[in-house]
Design an enzyme around this catalytic site. Sequence first.
Site, PDB file in Angstrom:
ATOM      1  N   LYS A  46       0.827  -1.195   0.000  1.00  9.84           N
ATOM      2  CA  LYS A  46       0.000   0.000   0.000  1.00  9.84           C
ATOM      3  C   LYS A  46       0.867   1.253   0.000  1.00  9.84           C
ATOM      4  O   LYS A  46       1.917   1.310   0.659  1.00  9.84           O
ATOM      5  CB  LYS A  46      -0.911   0.019   1.234  1.00  9.84           C
ATOM      6  CG  LYS A  46      -1.856  -1.176   1.334  1.00  9.84           C
ATOM      7  CD  LYS A  46      -2.926  -1.136   0.275  1.00  9.84           C
ATOM      8  CE  LYS A  46      -3.935  -2.263   0.473  1.00  9.84           C
ATOM      9  NZ  LYS A  46      -5.055  -2.171  -0.486  1.00  9.84           N
ATOM     10  N   ASP A  65      -0.561  -0.045  -4.459  1.00  6.04           N
ATOM     11  CA  ASP A  65      -1.985   0.287  -4.402  1.00  6.04           C
ATOM     12  C   ASP A  65      -2.157   1.609  -3.662  1.00  6.04           C
ATOM     13  O   ASP A  65      -1.822   1.721  -2.488  1.00  6.04           O
ATOM     14  CB  ASP A  65      -2.725  -0.829  -3.673  1.00  6.04           C
ATOM     15  CG  ASP A  65      -4.232  -0.656  -3.672  1.00  6.04           C
ATOM     16  OD1 ASP A  65      -4.729   0.385  -4.156  1.00  6.04           O
ATOM     17  OD2 ASP A  65      -4.931  -1.567  -3.180  1.00  6.04           O
ATOM     18  N   GLU A  94      -2.184   0.662  -8.800  1.00  6.30           N
ATOM     19  CA  GLU A  94      -3.591   0.338  -8.541  1.00  6.30           C
ATOM     20  C   GLU A  94      -4.350   1.503  -7.925  1.00  6.30           C
ATOM     21  O   GLU A  94      -3.855   2.148  -6.998  1.00  6.30           O
ATOM     22  CB  GLU A  94      -3.665  -0.877  -7.608  1.00  6.30           C
ATOM     23  CG  GLU A  94      -5.066  -1.367  -7.318  1.00  6.30           C
ATOM     24  CD  GLU A  94      -5.064  -2.689  -6.576  1.00  6.30           C
ATOM     25  OE1 GLU A  94      -6.055  -2.976  -5.866  1.00  6.30           O
ATOM     26  OE2 GLU A  94      -4.081  -3.448  -6.695  1.00  6.30           O
ATOM     27  N   GLU A 131     -11.905  -2.478  -8.050  1.00  8.48           N
ATOM     28  CA  GLU A 131     -12.415  -2.727  -6.704  1.00  8.48           C
ATOM     29  C   GLU A 131     -13.648  -1.891  -6.391  1.00  8.48           C
ATOM     30  O   GLU A 131     -14.545  -2.331  -5.667  1.00  8.48           O
ATOM     31  CB  GLU A 131     -11.301  -2.437  -5.706  1.00  8.48           C
ATOM     32  CG  GLU A 131     -11.671  -2.510  -4.251  1.00  8.48           C
ATOM     33  CD  GLU A 131     -10.493  -2.188  -3.340  1.00  8.48           C
ATOM     34  OE1 GLU A 131     -10.712  -2.049  -2.133  1.00  8.48           O
ATOM     35  OE2 GLU A 131      -9.357  -2.074  -3.853  1.00  8.48           O
ATOM     36  N   ASP A 140     -14.494  -7.458  -9.117  1.00  8.80           N
ATOM     37  CA  ASP A 140     -14.713  -8.186  -7.864  1.00  8.80           C
ATOM     38  C   ASP A 140     -16.140  -8.713  -7.839  1.00  8.80           C
ATOM     39  O   ASP A 140     -17.101  -7.948  -7.926  1.00  8.80           O
ATOM     40  CB  ASP A 140     -14.468  -7.246  -6.675  1.00  8.80           C
ATOM     41  CG  ASP A 140     -14.513  -7.946  -5.328  1.00  8.80           C
ATOM     42  OD1 ASP A 140     -15.237  -8.953  -5.189  1.00  8.80           O
ATOM     43  OD2 ASP A 140     -13.846  -7.463  -4.393  1.00  8.80           O
ATOM     44  N   HIS A 200      -9.907  -8.205  -7.544  1.00  6.19           N
ATOM     45  CA  HIS A 200      -9.817  -7.803  -6.144  1.00  6.19           C
ATOM     46  C   HIS A 200     -10.639  -8.802  -5.342  1.00  6.19           C
ATOM     47  O   HIS A 200     -11.723  -9.219  -5.769  1.00  6.19           O
ATOM     48  CB  HIS A 200     -10.373  -6.397  -5.955  1.00  6.19           C
ATOM     49  CG  HIS A 200     -10.503  -5.989  -4.531  1.00  6.19           C
ATOM     50  ND1 HIS A 200     -11.686  -6.143  -3.813  1.00  6.19           N
ATOM     51  CD2 HIS A 200      -9.619  -5.438  -3.667  1.00  6.19           C
ATOM     52  CE1 HIS A 200     -11.507  -5.693  -2.591  1.00  6.19           C
ATOM     53  NE2 HIS A 200     -10.273  -5.270  -2.474  1.00  6.19           N
TER      54      HIS A 200
END
Length: 365
Positions: free
Chosen positions: A169, A198, A224, A250, A273, A300
């Site tokens: 992240k 991400d 991401e 996502e 997702d 995701h």
Amino acid sequence: MKITKAESFILHVPITPPITDAINVATHWGVTGVRIETDEGIVGYGYTGTTAKGDEMIADTIDRYYAPALIGRDPFMVRRIWDDLRFGPMHWIGRAGITHMALAAVDVALWDIMSKVAGKPLWQYLGGHKPDKIKAYNTNGGWLNWSKERLIADMTAMLEQGFTAVKMKVGKPDPREDFDRVQAVRKAIGDEAGLMIDVNQQWNITTAMTWGKKLEQFDLIWLEEPLNPDDIPGHRKLADELNVPIALGEHVYNKYAFRDYIAQGAVEYVQVDVTRVAGVTEWLQVAGLAAAYDLPVCPHVGDMGQIHQHLVAATPNAVMLEYIPWIRHIFEEPIEVANGFYKLPELPGASTTILPRYFEEYRVK
């Protein structure tokens, strides 16, 4: 076969230790879904995933609007049922978010029933493509609240466990700190390991252009969710001008939004997702759309992989699956990863059947 009963449930499964990304602080994972019974004794389970917030609204949508419309229906008419629910009374107040997550749970439960009746795991019932295993990448060590030292330790440990790709992240208030953390991780894991980052929507277009360019040197598999998920033109600009592929999905909730992203060249890894779009039925449509543009699908995992392992195994352009093991212990047949690969499920169904004792331990509704 007819549906005789449909009832929602909410489980809150502890996350130990709690984690943060640039948006959320999570102490529990919400498993909010539906249990559907049939007159032949087959029971289907479907669910969506949350950070244990807003679950009561999803469950209420199931019980008030979707469950009554299921009684007496044939679960093998899943696409007809999907149309009736998707374009029914809830169409007026929401074509994404809560209503779609509730519909996802219902739809997954119906596919669970059908594959159980067929006596096959869902990936085989859908036709199958990958006969034995699926490549996994590990997200469960790259959290934003980890110190740099713990981040490096966890990322290197995941590679030692057999994973060949890991995700971390970013999205700190100062992008310089993000840069420093990415640089440190790349140095620690070496040049051969796959690395994704991400942003969880925390950058504006200027920040994304500036720091996306700077981060290109670390040979990232993808960048991401760099921007707000409704900003298709911004993502297209990034896809055009950065050498790092853009991944997202996502927070994209229906096939029409994915169509616009894909047709405009604004996404390069499609992270659809099944718990955010309206279930297996819509997920398959999005994956097919991505295939028509020769785009890879890497979901995701709001479901933490239980359902997606089947979908990836049955989809030619689905190339890899995220691994986060927070809730695996609650299922009759939990996800299993060894040496960086998912082992394909063997039991009939969608791998969504929850062990009775965890309904007792974690159920809040």
